[in-house]
Design a protein around this motif. Structure first.
Motif, short mmCIF file in Angstrom:
data_model
loop_
_atom_site.label_atom_id
_atom_site.label_comp_id
_atom_site.label_asym_id
_atom_site.label_seq_id
_atom_site.Cartn_x
_atom_site.Cartn_y
_atom_site.Cartn_z
N GLY A 300 1.93 8.56 41.07
CA GLY A 300 2.02 9.69 42.18
C GLY A 300 2.07 11.06 41.28
O GLY A 300 1.51 10.90 40.01
N PRO A 301 2.43 12.34 41.86
CA PRO A 301 2.53 13.31 41.18
C PRO A 301 3.58 13.29 39.97
O PRO A 301 4.02 12.49 39.43
CB PRO A 301 3.17 14.39 41.91
N LEU A 302 3.06 14.09 38.79
CA LEU A 302 3.68 13.83 37.56
C LEU A 302 5.15 13.85 37.40
O LEU A 302 5.95 13.38 36.77
CB LEU A 302 3.01 15.07 36.44
N CYS A 303 5.75 14.97 38.55
CA CYS A 303 7.13 15.21 38.42
C CYS A 303 7.70 13.94 38.94
O CYS A 303 8.98 13.65 38.33
CB CYS A 303 7.22 16.34 39.64
N ASP A 304 7.11 12.85 39.69
CA ASP A 304 7.59 11.64 40.11
C ASP A 304 7.71 10.73 38.80
O ASP A 304 8.41 9.60 39.10
CB ASP A 304 6.89 10.98 41.29
N LEU A 305 7.06 11.14 37.99
CA LEU A 305 7.15 10.11 36.74
C LEU A 305 8.06 10.20 35.77
O LEU A 305 8.46 9.55 34.66
CB LEU A 305 5.79 10.06 36.18
N LEU A 306 8.82 11.59 35.74
CA LEU A 306 9.59 11.84 34.65
C LEU A 306 10.96 10.76 34.79
O LEU A 306 11.48 10.63 35.54
CB LEU A 306 10.14 13.30 34.79
N PRO A 307 11.40 10.66 33.54
CA PRO A 307 12.14 9.57 33.43
C PRO A 307 13.82 9.97 33.52
O PRO A 307 14.51 9.82 32.73
CB PRO A 307 12.11 8.86 32.04
N GLU A 308 13.93 10.74 34.73
CA GLU A 308 15.43 11.32 35.01
C GLU A 308 16.12 10.05 35.69
O GLU A 308 15.36 9.21 36.49
CB GLU A 308 15.00 12.29 36.02
N GLU A 309 17.28 10.22 35.59
CA GLU A 309 18.23 9.03 36.27
C GLU A 309 18.21 8.94 37.62
O GLU A 309 18.15 10.03 38.26
CB GLU A 309 19.78 9.22 35.62
N LYS A 310 17.62 7.94 38.02
CA LYS A 310 17.85 7.78 39.65
C LYS A 310 18.89 7.29 40.19
O LYS A 310 19.89 6.55 39.43
CB LYS A 310 16.71 6.75 40.06
N ASP A 311 19.16 7.40 41.41
CA ASP A 311 20.51 6.75 42.12
C ASP A 311 20.44 5.47 42.04
O ASP A 311 19.41 4.74 42.32
CB ASP A 311 20.67 7.26 43.37
N ASP A 695 -18.22 13.67 29.34
CA ASP A 695 -18.03 12.68 30.15
C ASP A 695 -16.96 11.46 29.86
O ASP A 695 -16.95 10.27 30.03
CB ASP A 695 -19.27 11.74 30.29
N THR A 696 -16.06 12.26 29.09
CA THR A 696 -14.89 11.23 28.67
C THR A 696 -13.82 11.99 29.01
O THR A 696 -13.79 13.28 29.39
CB THR A 696 -14.84 11.04 27.05
N PRO A 697 -12.56 11.23 29.40
CA PRO A 697 -11.31 12.01 29.84
C PRO A 697 -10.58 12.64 28.73
O PRO A 697 -10.92 12.47 27.59
CB PRO A 697 -10.56 10.68 30.11
N VAL A 698 -9.85 13.69 29.25
CA VAL A 698 -9.12 14.52 28.09
C VAL A 698 -8.19 13.63 27.56
O VAL A 698 -7.99 13.90 26.31
CB VAL A 698 -8.39 15.75 28.85
N ALA A 699 -7.32 12.60 27.98
CA ALA A 699 -6.62 11.65 27.48
C ALA A 699 -6.58 10.36 28.06
O ALA A 699 -7.24 10.11 28.92
CB ALA A 699 -4.95 12.38 27.83
N PRO A 700 -5.99 9.40 27.15
CA PRO A 700 -6.33 8.06 27.62
C PRO A 700 -5.43 7.92 28.97
O PRO A 700 -4.59 8.67 29.35
CB PRO A 700 -5.61 7.19 26.36
N SER A 701 -5.90 6.78 29.67
CA SER A 701 -5.19 6.53 31.19
C SER A 701 -3.66 6.50 31.07
O SER A 701 -3.07 6.73 32.11
CB SER A 701 -5.75 5.37 31.65
N TRP A 702 -3.07 6.06 29.86
CA TRP A 702 -1.57 6.05 29.93
C TRP A 702 -0.94 7.26 29.59
O TRP A 702 0.21 7.37 29.62
CB TRP A 702 -1.16 5.11 28.79
N LEU A 703 -1.84 8.29 29.34
CA LEU A 703 -1.22 9.69 28.98
C LEU A 703 -1.56 10.79 30.01
O LEU A 703 -2.60 10.67 30.36
CB LEU A 703 -1.59 10.19 27.66
N HIS A 704 -0.71 11.35 30.40
CA HIS A 704 -0.64 12.40 31.61
C HIS A 704 -0.10 13.69 31.12
O HIS A 704 0.82 14.00 30.66
CB HIS A 704 0.17 12.16 32.91
N THR A 721 4.27 19.26 29.73
CA THR A 721 5.00 18.01 29.94
C THR A 721 3.93 16.85 29.69
O THR A 721 2.77 17.10 29.93
CB THR A 721 5.59 18.05 31.16
N THR A 722 4.28 16.10 28.71
CA THR A 722 3.45 15.06 28.32
C THR A 722 4.05 13.76 28.70
O THR A 722 5.32 13.51 28.32
CB THR A 722 2.71 14.74 27.01
N VAL A 723 3.55 12.68 29.56
CA VAL A 723 4.35 11.62 30.08
C VAL A 723 3.41 10.44 29.75
O VAL A 723 2.40 10.19 30.07
CB VAL A 723 4.68 11.72 31.47
N ALA A 724 3.96 9.30 28.95
CA ALA A 724 3.29 8.11 28.65
C ALA A 724 3.88 7.11 29.98
O ALA A 724 5.00 6.85 30.14
CB ALA A 724 3.73 7.46 27.15
#
Length: 975
Positions: A300-311, A695-704, A721-724
């Motif tokens: 989903g959105p990048l903010c949803d990927l951040l590894p913050e502690e979940k309840d 015609d190539t992506p800015v970053a590989p598919s595993w990096l946002h 913010t860069t998220v793997a």
């Protein structure tokens, strides 16, 4: 603009004024002609993205000479004596928006100037907006006689006209000029009107939703695009958002209830209050917590990927579809109700619309509101034959709704008749607040509503798609009138576009399959999940064939078509001659600036007067109350501040680190790193990330990366913010590659240099998203692999992957007393991650003693098993065998077909179905599948696992087969 600038010069945003001073060279001509040198000189001060479209030679009207500079007297005596001016229109096109201003340039003196004394002064600019008006009239003789210029045209028969530009701004007063160049005057007026109409229009939603970095010019490493244009685009967007934040003084909650009802020509004979009350948010039903039709944890959105502690109570999957808070005890501020087939008479096809039925339904609506009906009034309605759209608002808010427009278009017989088509209403809502002075108004938001009825029948899906595009183009709201320019608006020139009605999209399943699935689930929720994947509208959105970028709330209600008294009906009340479908829909497209939330979506089976069930949806929009005066003032100030792109200075960005090391990178476990950027220069700068090649992506598919583009003022910093994050698509490739991950990010500074940031990480192999054949050849836990080739020979492969057998054996030993193994409590996300890690590393599953913890662990293991099977690159039964499976008619033949399964699939199938057989026998209720009596739990298990074990081929090489056929094949083994 560029050149030797005495004061900050730039294209100003719509609605703003800025005083400019530029010096250069100019020669003077008479009023009836114009030197190319003059035009070229004006162009010499423009940026590449700016253009002079029309330049008009004028003289200042007597008595107005000292006012041309925004109330500031010109101290240049020669200029005053000459009274001559160049009036130019300058446009700026950044590829998305076109903005314009008029520029006033006084000439120093008549005659040819000394070439060594290069001096051109541009004294005033003003944007061309809807708030600025232009009038043209024939000049009076007395005005001509008083002109100070000796070259004034006083020849009899030569027409001279006055040109007056009226501005509402306090910065620049109204100004009047005189010219006899009628041809250029006509061009000037026409261009002025065109640009004024553009400035007054709302930006198209289809443009707004394009991410900022995708609006910039095409560029790659070593091949920069149009930096000047990109600077302008990024700067304007940054200023707009900053100004909105500065000028927002509060919010106003706007609550909407939308409803759609195909009334099948009936008159209102039932109480409509269930429909008008909306749909209450449903609680979780305890049905399967993972749907085989959706990814386990979609990106989903990048903010949803951040590894913050979940309840700890976070669930494995998304929360219930309707888990958002409902409008408890709060009445909607506005009702928007769409009707279809209001009038089905033959005469109605000729657009002979009678107001009688509208009045009947309006009366029924207010009756359905009960004692609260007195709080509302009808704002507007529009009807096209059987399509009626009614807007009802609270009386207390009536003054907040303005600029109400409506339109309609037919799309029925012969492509234009009114039995099919759409009606639409557009209105503006202006919130009020005591925090805004009476002199500073607030900015409205525009809401557009479409009520459509598209082509019927299953096979007409392409026609429905065409009707959508056709109506999108033909539905336009005419000019409000009296504005002096054409301000016709299209559907998408709005802040939110709602599209509802009987859209007639059907389900790409057989009639028997749909009914069998729905009757297999008494509560309906689980059956609905399986059928929605075959909905034609959802497929059209996914394939961008129609309704691209529209959003629809998850469907949890039964199909709304076709019911009816007096018809031959099945057990669920559907007409046996018409396939059930979700023909009635409500969707929306919001601007990124609007924080719209949908609070409910469902049908109303209590109302049975039609063969359709009415549907409704509740929405909440927090409307920002923006002080328009503060917004314009702040915008103007920021624009002056950020326009200092002096070519003698270069923008400089300092990157805190040139290396980002993510360390170990795990499947579906995001890892975050911050990349700090500092504007180390003296001027504002714009940065963006570029790809290494076209015609190539800015970053590989595993990096946002977020943000991909930005603006920094001098000495300002930003943390990018860069998220793997490795999802299924990335894991399917990374599992077959060396574990070392490396890439280079290219950070480009507009008009500056590039920075190269090295990114590295070490991928941790996972048993998820593999093939059974590869898993069976693993010499041990997959995490122990040094390279993807470290596999056993195929002759030494295991009979079945150890990971699946571990899950099944654990559940056979520990969860058989859990009668609701797959239908009990939802699984916890963190516990599922632990189980997945144990499978990858070979470690033992955790042990628990408390009963509640044991139930949680059982749910986590069961969920992991479902997710594991659903992640397989090739399903347990390959698509090439699906058609053969559906040809099976008895249990004996089903077992004989196992001989054709791949070797690694046979033991997985036997072990899994044996376990499911035992779990299925725990149910007490029974249902019917063909002539066999089976437990309801076995039916549920078959519907949960069949779409996974016989997953459709996404490539389309092997066609889809019946979902019920898949279920029945699995039932031969587990029932």
């Amino acid at each position: 603009m560029r050149g030797n600038v005495g004061k900050n010069v730039s294209i100003t945003p719509r609605g703003q004024i800025e005083q400019l001073q530029i010096f250069g060279d100019l020669t003077c001509t008479d009023l009836t002609g114009m030197s190319h040198r003059q035009v070229d000189l004006v162009k010499s001060f423009l940026r590449p993205s700016e253009n002079t479209t029309v330049t008009l030679n004028v003289e200042v009207e007597p008595g107005n000479v000292e006012s041309y500079g925004g109330g500031q007297a010109d101290t240049n005596t020669e200029a005053l004596q000459c009274g001559r001016r160049l009036l130019s229109i300058v446009t700026h096109d950044d590829g998305v928006f076109e903005e314009a201003r008029w520029v006033l340039a006084p000439l120093r003196k008549p005659g040819t100037l000394d070439e060594s004394n290069n001096q051109l002064q541009i004294k005033t600019t003003s944007p061309i907006t809807g708030d600025v008006s232009l009038t043209v009239a024939q000049a009076k003789q007395q005005s001509l006689e008083n002109l100070p210029s000796p070259a004034s045209p006083t020849i009899p028969g030569v027409s001279v006209f006055t040109l007056t530009i009226n501005s509402n701004s306090e910065d620049v007063s109204s100004q009047t000029f005189i010219t006899s160049d009628i041809q250029k005057l006509r061009k000037f007026s026409a261009e002025y009107r065109r640009l004024k109409a553009i400035a007054a229009k709302v930006v198209d939603l289809r443009t707004k939703i394009i991410p900022l970095h995708e609006r910039l010019s095409k560029a790659t490493a070593g091949l920069p695009g149009n930096d000047l244009r990109d600077i302008s685009t990024v700067r304007d967007e940054w200023i707009r958002k900053a100004s909105i934040a500065k000028a927002t003084v509060g919010t106003k909650s706007l609550r909407l209830r939308l409803g759609s009802f195909n009334v099948n020509g009936k008159i209102p004979s039932q109480d409509l209050s269930p429909w008008l009350r909306g749909v209450a948010a449903k609680k979780s039903t305890g049905q399967p917590w993972i749907s085989p039709l959706e990814p386990l944890s979609p990106l989903g959105p990048l903010c949803d990927l951040l590894p913050e502690e979940k309840d700890e109570d976070d669930l494995l999957t998304k929360s219930s579809a309707n888990a958002t808070p409902e409008m408890k005890g709060v009445d909607p501020d506005i009702f928007v109700l769409g009707f279809q087939e209001l009038d089905m008479s033959t005469e109605a096809l000729l657009y002979a619309t009678s107001p009688i039925k509208e009045e009947m339904w309006t009366t029924a609506i207010f009756a359905g509101l009960g004692e609260k009906g007195i709080l509302y009034e009808k704002l507007v309605s529009t009807q096209l034959v059987g399509m009626l759209l009614i807007v009802i608002v609270k009386k207390a808010l009536r003054s907040c709704f303005n600029d109400v427009r409506f339109c309609y278009a037919g799309a029925g017989i012969m492509g234009f008749m009114g039995n099919k088509g759409a009606t639409a209403v557009r209105l503006e809502f202006t919130p009020t607040s005591s925090g805004v002075s009476e002199l500073a108004s607030t900015q409205p938001i525009a809401l557009t509503f479409v009520n459509a009825h598209l082509a019927a029948f299953d096979e007409m899906v392409e026609r429905r798609n065409y009707d959508f595009h056709d109506l999108s183009a033909r539905l336009t709201f005419p000019s409000a009138g009296g504005t002096g320019y054409d301000d016709t608006l299209n559907l998408y020139q709005s802040d939110v576009l709602f599209w509802m009605g009987d859209l007639n999209y059907r389900i790409n399943l057989s009639d028997s399959d749909i009914r069998a699935i729905l009757t297999s689930y008494p509560d309906g929720d689980s059956g609905v999940q399986h059928i929605v994947a075959y909905d034609q509208l959802r497929n059209a959105i996914r394939s961008n064939e129609a309704f691209s970028h529209f959003v629809e709330h998850p469907i949890t209600h039964f199909p709304t078509y076709r019911y009816g008294a007096g018809l031959s009906r099945d057990l669920l009340g559907y007409d046996t001659k018409r396939k059930p479908a979700w023909t009635d829909r409500i969707m929306y497209m919001p601007s990124p600036d609007i924080d719209l939330k949908q609070l409910g979506y469902g049908s109303h089976p209590e109302i049975t007067l039609s063969d359709h069930q009415p549907i409704s949806a509740d929405f909440h929009i927090p409307v920002a109350i923006i002080n328009k005066g503060t917004y314009e003032e702040h915008t103007c100030g920021l624009h002056r501040e950020l326009s200092e792109y002096d070519q003698s200075k270069k923008p400089r960005i300092k990157v805190q680190t040139a290396n980002l090391d993510f360390g170990p990178i795990f499947y579906r476990r995001p890892t975050k790193k911050a990349l700090v950027l500092l504007n180390d220069g003296d001027i504002p700068c714009v940065f963006r990330f570029l790809s290494a090649a076209p015609d190539t992506p800015v970053a590989p598919s595993w990096l946002h990366i977020e943000p991909m583009v930005g603006l920094l003022r001098p000495k300002e910093t930003v943390a990018v913010t860069t998220v793997a994050y490795v999802d299924d698509a990335a894991a399917s490739k990374l599992n077959l590659r060396p574990p070392k991950l490396e890439c280079t990010l290219i950070l480009h500074t507009a008009l500056g240099k590039d920075h190269f940031i090295s990114v590295s990480g070490y991928y941790q192999y996972t048993c998820f998203v593999n093939t059974l054949e590869r898993l069976a050849r693993l010499p041990g836990p997959i995490r122990n692999l040094k390279t993807p080739e470290d596999l056993m020979p195929s002759t030494q492969a295991l009979n079945a992957p150890r990971e699946i057998m571990r899950l099944i054996n654990w559940m056979m030993t520990n969860s058989l007393s859990e009668t609701d193994t797959f239908f009990g409590r939802p699984a916890r996300r963190k516990l599922c991650t632990v189980i997945r890690e144990c499978l990858d590393t070979g470690e033992e599953f955790p042990t628990v003693t408390a009963e509640s913890d044991r139930s949680d662990l059982c749910a986590a293991v069961a969920s992991t098993l479902v997710a594991f099977l659903d992640s397989l690159v090739v399903p347990v039964i390959p698509p090439s065998l699906h058609a053969r499976c559906l040809q099976v008619r008895d249990r004996e033949t089903a077992f004989e077909l196992l001989d054709e399964f791949p070797r690694e699939s046979i033991n997985v199938w036997i072990s899994l179905t044996a376990f499911l057989h035992y779990v299925g026998q725990q149910g007490s209720a029974s249902g019917k599948a063909g002539s066999r009596s089976i437990s309801s739990k076995a039916l549920h298990l078959a519907m949960l696992f069949a779409p996974i074990l016989l997953r459709d081929d996404p490539s389309g090489e092997f066609p889809r087969v019946s979902l019920i056929g898949k279920r029945d094949f699995l039932l031969y083994f587990i029932a």
